[in-house]
Design a protein around this motif. Structure first.
Motif, PDB file in Angstrom:
ATOM      1  N   GLN A  24     -10.071 -38.388  -1.329  1.00  0.00           N
ATOM      2  CA  GLN A  24      -9.723 -37.342  -2.285  1.00  0.00           C
ATOM      3  C   GLN A  24      -9.230 -37.917  -3.608  1.00  0.00           C
ATOM      4  O   GLN A  24      -9.480 -37.346  -4.676  1.00  0.00           O
ATOM      5  CB  GLN A  24      -8.654 -36.428  -1.679  1.00  0.00           C
ATOM      6  CG  GLN A  24      -9.136 -35.658  -0.465  1.00  0.00           C
ATOM      7  CD  GLN A  24      -8.039 -34.821   0.160  1.00  0.00           C
ATOM      8  OE1 GLN A  24      -6.910 -34.797  -0.329  1.00  0.00           O
ATOM      9  NE2 GLN A  24      -8.358 -34.133   1.249  1.00  0.00           N
TER      10      GLN A  24
ATOM     11  N   PHE B 174     -13.103 -40.713  12.267  1.00  0.00           N
ATOM     12  CA  PHE B 174     -12.923 -39.840  11.109  1.00  0.00           C
ATOM     13  C   PHE B 174     -13.402 -38.427  11.412  1.00  0.00           C
ATOM     14  O   PHE B 174     -12.784 -37.443  10.968  1.00  0.00           O
ATOM     15  CB  PHE B 174     -13.706 -40.419   9.930  1.00  0.00           C
ATOM     16  CG  PHE B 174     -13.507 -39.670   8.637  1.00  0.00           C
ATOM     17  CD1 PHE B 174     -12.484 -40.016   7.770  1.00  0.00           C
ATOM     18  CD2 PHE B 174     -14.335 -38.621   8.284  1.00  0.00           C
ATOM     19  CE1 PHE B 174     -12.295 -39.334   6.584  1.00  0.00           C
ATOM     20  CE2 PHE B 174     -14.162 -37.934   7.097  1.00  0.00           C
ATOM     21  CZ  PHE B 174     -13.132 -38.288   6.242  1.00  0.00           C
ATOM     22  N   HIS B 175     -14.489 -38.295  12.138  1.00  0.00           N
ATOM     23  CA  HIS B 175     -15.065 -36.984  12.412  1.00  0.00           C
ATOM     24  C   HIS B 175     -14.578 -36.362  13.720  1.00  0.00           C
ATOM     25  O   HIS B 175     -14.894 -35.206  13.989  1.00  0.00           O
ATOM     26  CB  HIS B 175     -16.593 -37.069  12.447  1.00  0.00           C
ATOM     27  CG  HIS B 175     -17.203 -37.337  11.107  1.00  0.00           C
ATOM     28  ND1 HIS B 175     -17.525 -38.606  10.675  1.00  0.00           N
ATOM     29  CD2 HIS B 175     -17.525 -36.502  10.083  1.00  0.00           C
ATOM     30  CE1 HIS B 175     -18.042 -38.541   9.464  1.00  0.00           C
ATOM     31  NE2 HIS B 175     -18.039 -37.293   9.071  1.00  0.00           N
TER      32      HIS B 175
ATOM     33  N   LYS C 226     -15.230 -34.569   0.391  1.00  0.00           N
ATOM     34  CA  LYS C 226     -14.385 -34.104   1.480  1.00  0.00           C
ATOM     35  C   LYS C 226     -14.844 -34.644   2.828  1.00  0.00           C
ATOM     36  O   LYS C 226     -14.248 -34.344   3.854  1.00  0.00           O
ATOM     37  CB  LYS C 226     -14.368 -32.569   1.524  1.00  0.00           C
ATOM     38  CG  LYS C 226     -13.806 -31.930   0.265  1.00  0.00           C
ATOM     39  CD  LYS C 226     -13.838 -30.423   0.376  1.00  0.00           C
ATOM     40  CE  LYS C 226     -13.296 -29.781  -0.896  1.00  0.00           C
ATOM     41  NZ  LYS C 226     -13.355 -28.305  -0.837  1.00  0.00           N
ATOM     42  N   ASP C 227     -15.937 -35.413   2.866  1.00  0.00           N
ATOM     43  CA  ASP C 227     -16.476 -35.862   4.134  1.00  0.00           C
ATOM     44  C   ASP C 227     -17.253 -37.156   3.920  1.00  0.00           C
ATOM     45  O   ASP C 227     -17.561 -37.547   2.800  1.00  0.00           O
ATOM     46  CB  ASP C 227     -17.384 -34.790   4.737  1.00  0.00           C
ATOM     47  CG  ASP C 227     -17.524 -34.950   6.246  1.00  0.00           C
ATOM     48  OD1 ASP C 227     -16.993 -35.950   6.771  1.00  0.00           O
ATOM     49  OD2 ASP C 227     -18.153 -34.101   6.882  1.00  0.00           O
TER      50      ASP C 227
ATOM     51  N   VAL D  39      -7.291 -42.954   9.747  1.00  0.00           N
ATOM     52  CA  VAL D  39      -8.030 -41.806   9.206  1.00  0.00           C
ATOM     53  C   VAL D  39      -7.263 -41.104   8.097  1.00  0.00           C
ATOM     54  O   VAL D  39      -7.848 -40.772   7.055  1.00  0.00           O
ATOM     55  CB  VAL D  39      -8.401 -40.833  10.347  1.00  0.00           C
ATOM     56  CG1 VAL D  39      -9.015 -39.550   9.787  1.00  0.00           C
ATOM     57  CG2 VAL D  39      -9.364 -41.508  11.315  1.00  0.00           C
TER      58      VAL D  39
ATOM     59  N   ARG E 248      -8.796 -40.513   4.337  1.00  0.00           N
ATOM     60  CA  ARG E 248      -8.933 -39.178   3.734  1.00  0.00           C
ATOM     61  C   ARG E 248      -8.194 -39.091   2.407  1.00  0.00           C
ATOM     62  O   ARG E 248      -8.698 -38.495   1.437  1.00  0.00           O
ATOM     63  CB  ARG E 248      -8.403 -38.115   4.698  1.00  0.00           C
ATOM     64  CG  ARG E 248      -9.244 -37.922   5.953  1.00  0.00           C
ATOM     65  CD  ARG E 248      -8.781 -36.719   6.733  1.00  0.00           C
ATOM     66  NE  ARG E 248      -9.514 -36.574   7.976  1.00  0.00           N
ATOM     67  CZ  ARG E 248     -10.706 -35.988   8.071  1.00  0.00           C
ATOM     68  NH1 ARG E 248     -11.261 -35.468   6.987  1.00  0.00           N
ATOM     69  NH2 ARG E 248     -11.316 -35.901   9.236  1.00  0.00           N
ATOM     70  N   GLU E 249      -7.019 -39.686   2.357  1.00  0.00           N
ATOM     71  CA  GLU E 249      -6.265 -39.679   1.100  1.00  0.00           C
ATOM     72  C   GLU E 249      -7.002 -40.463   0.019  1.00  0.00           C
ATOM     73  O   GLU E 249      -7.070 -40.037  -1.137  1.00  0.00           O
ATOM     74  CB  GLU E 249      -4.884 -40.275   1.332  1.00  0.00           C
ATOM     75  CG  GLU E 249      -4.015 -40.335   0.081  1.00  0.00           C
ATOM     76  CD  GLU E 249      -2.680 -41.004   0.333  1.00  0.00           C
ATOM     77  OE1 GLU E 249      -1.946 -41.245  -0.638  1.00  0.00           O
ATOM     78  OE2 GLU E 249      -2.382 -41.298   1.502  1.00  0.00           O
TER      79      GLU E 249
END
Length: 779
Positions: A539, A512-513, A561-562, A531, A535-536
């Motif tokens: 959010q 992810f990072h 966001k993280d 990933v 992320r979707e």
């Protein structure tokens, strides 16, 4: 065709039966009323029972669940429902269960009447989920609600209430009407102090301990005697019976015509089983998990239809309804049985696993797009995540830990599906044949690679939600230190229970990072395809929720966001967990109870779990032992921000979250600051400044001026054109400024006007003007 005389006789009997139901209050009277209803439904056909469901059934609903349309004053006692009364009478509880069970006379008669479609109901607007209650006020949203939410598809119609006045209402058949009331029962907030209609203003800052008394299914359990505590609630038994019969798990794929081949498809296919299962799940999800959520539907679905719900300004920081822990736990555990079936069949591809079909992505909106009911997990992911997260974020200080522990238990059961089995429902099913040996085997079940797809699909439950819970634990440590420490220890125990599970979570976090999969390890490179989905989900699932709004929170608005569970920064998981352990030691030492040694041993166990999670370097340099701290030190001084070191004072600590939502400081006028904050938020929402990205349409619209036809305009028309031009110019300037502010991440912040220095300067200015005017008038 029913004879007219017989129809009148049925109508008369239904009216008399309604009066008998209304008068039933004691267990013998209730039992007699149930027998009378059972006899009436058995002796009459479905067509003849239309009078019963038109005249008697609403009265039966009100007595079953204790609902009333009359305004109840705080001084007058509220009559208990039949389900409440049955809690004290096992014989009556058994009779009610047989009457309301899926194979009972009432439910079978309901299905028979619905086949004829002779009875329809309008469900009260004030009893609907809160988010939908506000949506009905907007005609535009109601017209496209059929495409947005499957629950209200084909059920929202526009009726003429008064001549010339129209209103959208929910129309239901008999079974749907009964299920709506059944789902509303645990969330009913009616009590002695409130009327039957729940207002939004009164549900903003409820204290959780005050809500519990309004939930009859839970409040009745408190009043039971010690002999009855081991028995299951009648409502829970009915809930499990409805789920078991109407939402089958083993053979649901049999009812889907396209599962195998078109050659096996029959034109006489009946999809009523699937539709009924989807309806039942949708009702429970929207009543129990969504209800007052500021973002009730998936973000991508709302964007595709151009719909936005401005619920944040109305509902605010409202936690979910209290007292739903037991029903939500049973509901989620049962639906997760489908995940167990998928895992046992090694169908990880249905979760987006690493199999040959691993490119399939599951999102919370899958059921909007497809009817494939392989697993219900994708249907409850987003609502359940937000339900647990809103409890952790917006639970007010001083709340009862009972409600919090119930929601915590729901989360823990969800992230340990490998320990779930059908034997968990043996008590609700009435069978107690599970031996101690079987229970011992189930307790030893741990994570296996078979569950990799499940963990990947629910990755945020293991990482992001864990970090939010740690922030909650910091906030509620003073409420019940022992319980909070045990909760944190339970979460750490799950994350470290299996080396394979821990490695999977860490590898996904590394992927992810990391910016790209080039040069990465083979395992991390394989996980890069998940990933974008994570992320979707991050959010979407945390849309509209901000921890900076919660008092005492350690987290910031941009956290969604993280992922920070394994981050080495000051806001990362290792640092916050170490800080929690130090505070827990100080708190337990200050309590100095009889079980101090056991409590400190739990903290030591938490340290060991922390080293297993992050490595041996964590907690290697332990600061001064809490035993050396003086007991006269105040509790509020036990926790100092980590940045207040090297002699710096707390006043030098800088707030790193949203400056508009920072805690009110001493150099601000509190009431003015709150007003300006709300005004700024309203302006930012109106201007669309909260959008991270905007898509502007570069195409321009042109007006073609006809060449033929000449018309002369006078002075008023010219003035109108000039005013329109000036207005258009101002609108264009505002739009340009708004786009620039969005591009650079700027927002309206009127909070600076609440500074005491600014207010004092304004007061001095006006005082000077007033004195100067006064002196001039004198001289």
């Amino acid at each position: 065709m029913t004879p007219h005389s017989y129809s009148l006789d049925s109508q008369t009997k239904s009216t008399d039966l309604a009066a008998k139901i209304l008068a039933a209050a004691t267990p013998p009277q209730i039992a007699a009323a149930i027998t009378a209803v059972d006899t009436h439904l058995t002796r009459h056909s479905a067509d003849q029972n239309r009078h019963f469901f038109s005249l008697t059934f609403p009265t039966l609903i009100s007595k079953l669940f204790g609902f009333s349309d009359d305004v109840v004053s705080s001084s007058s006692p509220k009559p208990p429902s039949w389900i409440d009364t049955a809690s004290f009478d096992p014989e009556l509880a058994g009779k009610l269960f047989d009457f309301l069970s899926p194979n009972g006379t009432l439910v079978l008669s309901i299905f028979a009447v619905d086949k004829l479609s002779v009875v329809k109901y309008v469900f009260p607007v004030e009893r609907l989920p809160e988010w939908f209650r506000f949506t009905l006020n907007c005609a535009k949203d109601c017209r496209i609600l059929n495409d947005l939410c499957s629950l209200f598809r084909g059920r929202v119609e526009e009726d003429e209430i008064v001549k010339g006045s129209y209103q959208f209402q929910v129309h239901l058949n008999v079974f749907e009407y009964f299920v709506f009331w059944f789902a509303y029962y645990p969330v009913c907030r009616g009590n002695y102090e409130n009327s039957g209609i729940v207002s939004v203003s009164s549900s903003r800052k409820f204290r959780l301990e005050n809500w519990t008394s309004s939930i009859p299914v839970l409040s009745s359990g408190i009043k039971r005697s010690s002999e009855q505590k081991g028995e299951c609630s009648l409502y829970l038994r009915l809930l499990y019976a409805y789920l078991r019969d109407f939402v089958p798990m083993d053979d649901l794929s049999v009812h889907q015509p396209y599962r195998s081949s078109l050659l096996h498809y029959s034109l006489s296919f009946d999809d009523s089983v699937i539709l009924r299962a989807e309806f039942l799940v949708d009702v429970f999800v929207h009543y129990w998990l969504v209800d007052n959520d500021v973002s009730p539907l998936a973000v991508n679905v709302c964007k595709s239809f151009g719909v936005s719900f401005p619920f944040k300004s109305v509902l605010g920081e409202t936690p979910p309804p209290s007292g739903l822990g037991e029903v939500v736990k049973l509901f989620v555990k049962y639906l997760n049985l489908s995940s167990v079936q998928v895992a046992k069949a090694d169908m990880r591809a249905d979760y987006g696993g690493s199999g040959s079909s691993g490119n399939k992505k599951l999102s919370s909106g899958d059921f909007v797009k497809t009817r494939e009911v392989v697993s219900w997990n994708g249907h409850i992911q987003r609502p359940l995540y937000r339900f647990v997260l809103r409890t952790f974020l917006f639970c007010p200080m001083g709340s009862s830990m009972k409600n919090i522990s119930e929601v915590f238990s729901v989360w823990i059961d969800y992230i340990e599906p490998w320990k779930l089995s059908k034997e968990d429902f043996s008590e609700l099913d009435g069978s107690k044949n599970s031996t101690a040996k079987e229970s011992g085997q189930l307790s030893q079940v741990q994570y296996s690679p078979l569950w990799e797809g499940y963990v990947l699909s629910n990755y945020l439950f293991y990482t992001s939600l864990a970090m939010h819970f740690i922030g909650f634990a910091h906030k509620f440590l003073h409420t019940d230190a022992k319980a909070v420490v045990r909760m944190v220890s339970k979460v750490m125990d799950i994350l470290t229970s299996s080396r394979e599970l821990l490695d999977l979570i860490k590898n996904v976090d590394s992927a992810f990072h990391s910016k790209s999969s080039v040069g990465s390890k083979a395992t991390i490179s394989r996980l890069h395809k998940f990933v974008p989905q994570i992320r979707e989900q991050l959010q979407d699932w945390e849309d509209g929720l901000s921890e900076s709004d919660a008092d005492g929170s350690f987290l910031h608005e941009n956290w969604n966001k993280d992922l920070r569970l394994f981050s080495d920064g000051e806001d990362g998981g290792p640092q916050i967990l170490q800080l929690f352990i130090l505070r827990a030691e100080n708190e337990l030492q200050a309590m100095s109870g009889d079980n101090l040694a056991n409590d400190l041993q739990c903290v030591q166990s938490l340290k060991s779990q922390l080293r297993c999670l992050y490595g041996d370097h964590v907690m290697s340099q332990s600061p001064q032992s809490p035993r050396t701290i003086q007991h006269h030190q105040f509790r509020d001084d036990l926790f100092k921000p980590r940045r207040a070191v090297n002699g710096s004072s707390i006043g030098h600590v800088k707030y790193t979250g949203d400056w508009l939502r920072r805690p009110i400081s001493d150099d601000e006028v509190a009431w003015l600051a709150r007003f300006l904050i709300q005004l700024s938020i309203w302006l930012n929402e109106s201007l669309g400044l909260y959008q991270a990205t905007t898509q502007t349409n570069g195409s321009c619209s042109y007006v073609e001026v006809p060449s033929d036809g000449i018309r002369e305009y006078g002075g008023p028309d010219s003035l109108r054109v000039v005013i329109g031009s000036i207005t258009s110019w101002f609108y264009a300037v505002r739009l340009a400024i708004t786009r620039v502010m969005i591009r650079h991440g700027l927002k309206v912040n009127l909070r600076v006007l609440a500074s005491k220095k600014f207010v004092m300067a304004v007061l001095v200015f006006f005082l000077f003007r007033f004195l100067r005017t006064a002196f001039r008038s004198i001289w």
